[in-house]
Design a protein around this motif. Structure first.
Motif, PDB file in Angstrom:
ATOM      1  N   GLN A 133       0.956  -1.193  -0.172  1.00  0.00           N
ATOM      2  CA  GLN A 133      -0.112   0.037   0.042  1.00  0.00           C
ATOM      3  C   GLN A 133       0.936   1.244  -0.157  1.00  0.00           C
ATOM      4  O   GLN A 133       1.673   1.468   0.898  1.00  0.00           O
ATOM      5  CB  GLN A 133      -0.850   0.000   1.098  1.00  0.00           C
ATOM      6  CG  GLN A 133      -1.945   1.184   1.151  1.00  0.00           C
ATOM      7  CD  GLN A 133      -3.114   1.261   2.041  1.00  0.00           C
ATOM      8  OE1 GLN A 133      -3.062   0.252   3.077  1.00  0.00           O
ATOM      9  NE2 GLN A 133      -4.190   1.335   1.574  1.00  0.00           N
ATOM     10  N   GLY A 177      -8.081  -3.975  -1.413  1.00  0.00           N
ATOM     11  CA  GLY A 177      -8.932  -3.386  -0.327  1.00  0.00           C
ATOM     12  C   GLY A 177      -8.529  -1.965   0.050  1.00  0.00           C
ATOM     13  O   GLY A 177      -7.473  -1.315  -0.336  1.00  0.00           O
ATOM     14  N   ALA A 178      -9.306  -1.233   0.654  1.00  0.00           N
ATOM     15  CA  ALA A 178      -9.245   0.080   1.018  1.00  0.00           C
ATOM     16  C   ALA A 178      -7.801   0.507   1.838  1.00  0.00           C
ATOM     17  O   ALA A 178      -7.020   1.257   1.527  1.00  0.00           O
ATOM     18  CB  ALA A 178     -10.070   0.879   1.839  1.00  0.00           C
ATOM     19  N   ARG A 179      -7.500  -0.599   2.553  1.00  0.00           N
ATOM     20  CA  ARG A 179      -6.298  -0.508   3.323  1.00  0.00           C
ATOM     21  C   ARG A 179      -5.750  -1.720   3.690  1.00  0.00           C
ATOM     22  O   ARG A 179      -6.426  -2.844   3.918  1.00  0.00           O
ATOM     23  CB  ARG A 179      -6.608   0.313   4.676  1.00  0.00           C
ATOM     24  CG  ARG A 179      -7.710  -0.300   5.838  1.00  0.00           C
ATOM     25  CD  ARG A 179      -7.900   0.784   6.857  1.00  0.00           C
ATOM     26  NE  ARG A 179      -8.474   2.058   6.345  1.00  0.00           N
ATOM     27  CZ  ARG A 179      -9.648   2.229   6.129  1.00  0.00           C
ATOM     28  NH1 ARG A 179     -10.578   1.209   6.216  1.00  0.00           N
ATOM     29  NH2 ARG A 179     -10.062   3.206   5.874  1.00  0.00           N
ATOM     30  N   GLU A 183      -4.657   2.236  -2.613  1.00  0.00           N
ATOM     31  CA  GLU A 183      -5.488   1.083  -2.088  1.00  0.00           C
ATOM     32  C   GLU A 183      -4.249  -0.234  -1.634  1.00  0.00           C
ATOM     33  O   GLU A 183      -3.284   0.142  -2.223  1.00  0.00           O
ATOM     34  CB  GLU A 183      -6.409   0.530  -2.945  1.00  0.00           C
ATOM     35  CG  GLU A 183      -6.188  -0.206  -4.160  1.00  0.00           C
ATOM     36  CD  GLU A 183      -7.483  -0.739  -4.818  1.00  0.00           C
ATOM     37  OE1 GLU A 183      -8.699  -0.718  -4.342  1.00  0.00           O
ATOM     38  OE2 GLU A 183      -7.237  -1.138  -5.960  1.00  0.00           O
TER      39      GLU A 183
END
Length: 127
Positions: free
Chosen positions: A38, A107-109, A43
């Protein structure tokens, strides 16, 4: 269950690194393990997976410069990156799920919502 990543650092463009993901409390022979990264503002993206039977998978954009491998006796999964580029700068994470589990593609994080994750290791590619 604990995963610890190591091996990150500051590297010049064109260089290489081998990241390590060492487990305690479980065995990789019963797990699928993935490497993610990341970058700031981006993302969390899957790089590669090594399955409990040793099979490997790479996302399309990650083929070629990334190699995943494992040392079962050392309870360690490695990610070797060659020809590093500034755009490889990111925090790199490993994650593990059971042999019948699923690792997310993105995923977002990082860390993601399921599985066991390490704390991440920073890779900075700069001259």
């Amino acid at each position: 269950v604990l995963l610890v990543e190591s091996g990150g650092g500051l590297v010049q463009p064109g260089g290489s690194l081998r990241l390590s993901c060492t487990a305690s409390g479980f065995t990789f022979t019963d797990s699928n393990v993935g490497w993610y990264r990341q970058a700031p503002g981006n993302e969390c993206r899957l790089i590669s997976i090594i399955s409990s039977n040793g099979g490997t998978y790479y996302t399309g954009s990650m083929k070629g410069r990334f190699t995943i491998s494992q040392d079962i006796a050392a309870s360690t999964v490695y990610l070797t990156i060659i020809d590093l580029k500034p755009e490889d700068t990111a925090v790199y994470y490993c994650a593990a799920v059971g042999h019948d589990g699923t690792l997310m593609e993105a995923g977002a994080r990082c860390p993601g919502p399921s599985g066991n994750w390490g704390q991440g290791t920073q890779v900075t590619v700069s001259s």
